[in-house]
Design an enzyme around this catalytic site. Structure first.
Site, mmCIF file in Angstrom:
data_model
loop_
_atom_site.group_PDB
_atom_site.id
_atom_site.type_symbol
_atom_site.label_atom_id
_atom_site.label_comp_id
_atom_site.label_asym_id
_atom_site.label_seq_id
_atom_site.Cartn_x
_atom_site.Cartn_y
_atom_site.Cartn_z
ATOM 1 N N ARG A 175 -49.278 -40.015 59.534
ATOM 2 C CA ARG A 175 -49.349 -40.058 58.071
ATOM 3 C C ARG A 175 -50.620 -39.389 57.539
ATOM 4 O O ARG A 175 -50.579 -38.514 56.679
ATOM 5 C CB ARG A 175 -49.271 -41.514 57.598
ATOM 6 N N LYS B 215 -48.820 -37.048 68.735
ATOM 7 C CA LYS B 215 -48.160 -35.825 69.192
ATOM 8 C C LYS B 215 -48.899 -34.649 68.560
ATOM 9 O O LYS B 215 -49.313 -34.767 67.417
ATOM 10 C CB LYS B 215 -46.691 -35.818 68.729
ATOM 11 N N ASP C 241 -37.228 -39.483 70.049
ATOM 12 C CA ASP C 241 -37.986 -39.545 68.805
ATOM 13 C C ASP C 241 -37.046 -40.223 67.800
ATOM 14 O O ASP C 241 -35.834 -40.272 68.014
ATOM 15 C CB ASP C 241 -38.331 -38.113 68.372
ATOM 16 N N LEU C 242 -37.605 -40.770 66.741
ATOM 17 C CA LEU C 242 -36.772 -41.470 65.750
ATOM 18 C C LEU C 242 -36.430 -40.582 64.540
ATOM 19 O O LEU C 242 -35.264 -40.217 64.335
ATOM 20 C CB LEU C 242 -37.506 -42.735 65.278
ATOM 21 N N ASP C 243 -37.453 -40.280 63.745
ATOM 22 C CA ASP C 243 -37.238 -39.551 62.487
ATOM 23 C C ASP C 243 -36.691 -38.145 62.724
ATOM 24 O O ASP C 243 -37.358 -37.316 63.341
ATOM 25 C CB ASP C 243 -38.555 -39.462 61.701
ATOM 26 N N GLU D 210 -36.434 -34.426 70.670
ATOM 27 C CA GLU D 210 -37.314 -34.242 69.510
ATOM 28 C C GLU D 210 -36.782 -33.232 68.499
ATOM 29 O O GLU D 210 -36.104 -32.273 68.869
ATOM 30 C CB GLU D 210 -38.664 -33.703 70.002
ATOM 31 N N ASP D 211 -37.140 -33.425 67.235
ATOM 32 C CA ASP D 211 -36.809 -32.442 66.200
ATOM 33 C C ASP D 211 -38.066 -31.703 65.713
ATOM 34 O O ASP D 211 -37.979 -30.844 64.851
ATOM 35 C CB ASP D 211 -36.150 -33.117 64.987
ATOM 36 N N LYS E 195 -43.676 -32.449 60.692
ATOM 37 C CA LYS E 195 -42.794 -33.291 61.504
ATOM 38 C C LYS E 195 -43.496 -33.790 62.762
ATOM 39 O O LYS E 195 -44.137 -33.002 63.466
ATOM 40 C CB LYS E 195 -41.524 -32.520 61.889
ATOM 41 N N GLY E 196 -43.372 -35.075 63.031
ATOM 42 C CA GLY E 196 -43.953 -35.655 64.233
ATOM 43 C C GLY E 196 -45.428 -35.986 64.101
ATOM 44 O O GLY E 196 -46.014 -36.629 64.965
ATOM 45 N N THR F 231 -34.349 -39.574 58.574
ATOM 46 C CA THR F 231 -35.549 -39.962 57.837
ATOM 47 C C THR F 231 -36.557 -38.818 57.729
ATOM 48 O O THR F 231 -37.472 -38.890 56.912
ATOM 49 C CB THR F 231 -36.218 -41.178 58.505
ATOM 50 N N SER G 180 -41.964 -43.054 68.719
ATOM 51 C CA SER G 180 -42.071 -42.653 67.322
ATOM 52 C C SER G 180 -43.486 -42.761 66.788
ATOM 53 O O SER G 180 -44.157 -43.771 66.993
ATOM 54 C CB SER G 180 -41.150 -43.516 66.455
ATOM 55 N N ALA G 181 -43.909 -41.722 66.083
ATOM 56 C CA ALA G 181 -45.248 -41.705 65.475
ATOM 57 C C ALA G 181 -45.304 -42.550 64.209
ATOM 58 O O ALA G 181 -46.357 -42.697 63.598
ATOM 59 C CB ALA G 181 -45.635 -40.267 65.137
ATOM 60 N N SER G 182 -44.163 -43.117 63.815
ATOM 61 C CA SER G 182 -44.088 -43.818 62.531
ATOM 62 C C SER G 182 -44.431 -45.299 62.610
ATOM 63 O O SER G 182 -43.986 -46.004 63.499
ATOM 64 C CB SER G 182 -42.688 -43.681 61.943
#
Ligand code: BG6
Ligand code: MG
Length: 220
Positions: free
Chosen positions: A48, A146, A8-10, A170-171, A44-45, A16, A115-117
């Protein structure tokens, strides 16, 4: 046998997750809605628009806005978020991440991003780590967000590896759930209680060493 690690990214590669929190919190306050870090765990995850819906529901304002108004609110949050990421540099990589990416490459383990972003490419560019990734799957490439496993399964497919040979990192609660639903080994970074579904949990990315994650994977 371990073939790939899908990140995962953020909140995993860079902080971020904190910028998303700051930007949502500001928007929420403008709407007269207050939320804390515990509530933020549920954002988180999450995409938007879904994040906005959850914040509005928290303030019992779900029915107050038209779709166009909601789009405008989400846009406003994103403008704020984009300002926050514009100043990022490679120094904003979280502790241990660069060493881990290097070691995975050295060991011929494939590296993916899930990433979901919609800002994922911008963030990766700012961090200057694009070359490490064998595949990048972002919000634009999947239909389901997710905790649906689609994003992790798509990454595995593009890497040409079976899900059971993958580690997902993942966070987010929703992210760990997505990894488990994809039948991968889930590593959670952060709060033990929030991420209890994970197969292995580290407090911070500093504990995310190659040796530690390989040992955890084969212990299962
Ligand atoms: C996820 C974050 O990676 O991306 C969420 O954890 C965020 O907090 C989601 O809402 C969507 O990001 P963006 O940049 O498309 O608004
Ligand atoms: Mg995250």
């Amino acid at each position: 046998q371990l073939k790939a690690v899908i990140f995962d990214l953020d909140g995993v590669i860079t902080d971020t997750a904190e910028y998303h929190f700051i930007a949502w919190k500001q928007l929420a306050e403008e709407l007269g809605i207050t939320f804390d870090r515990a509530f933020n765990e549920q954002l988180k995850g999450v995409s938007r628009m879904e994040s906005l819906e959850r914040i509005l529901a928290l303030g019992s304002q779900a029915d107050r806005y038209t779709m166009a108004e909601k789009e405008a609110l989400a846009h406003k949050k994103n403008e704020h978020y984009k300002q926050l990421i514009a100043r990022m540099t490679p120094d904003d990589l979280l502790p241990g991440i660069l060493d881990l990416l290097r070691e995975l490459k050295r060991q011929n383990i494939k590296i993916g991003l899930a990433s979901a972003s919609k800002n994922a490419f911008t963030v990766i560019e700012r961090l200057q780590i694009g070359a490490y990734f064998d595949t990048i799957v972002d919000a634009a490439k999947v239909k389901n967000s997710k905790p649906h496993p689609e994003i992790f399964l798509t990454a595995a497919e593009q890497l040409g590896v079976h899900p059971s040979t993958c580690i997902g990192v993942e966070d987010a609660q929703a992210g760990v759930a997505a990894i488990k639903a994809a039948n991968m080994f889930a590593i959670g970074v952060g709060d033990k209680e929030a991420l209890k579904e994970a197969d292995y949990i580290v407090e911070t990315t500093a504990d995310l060493t190659y040796d530690a994650i390989v040992r955890a994977f084969y212990r299962e």
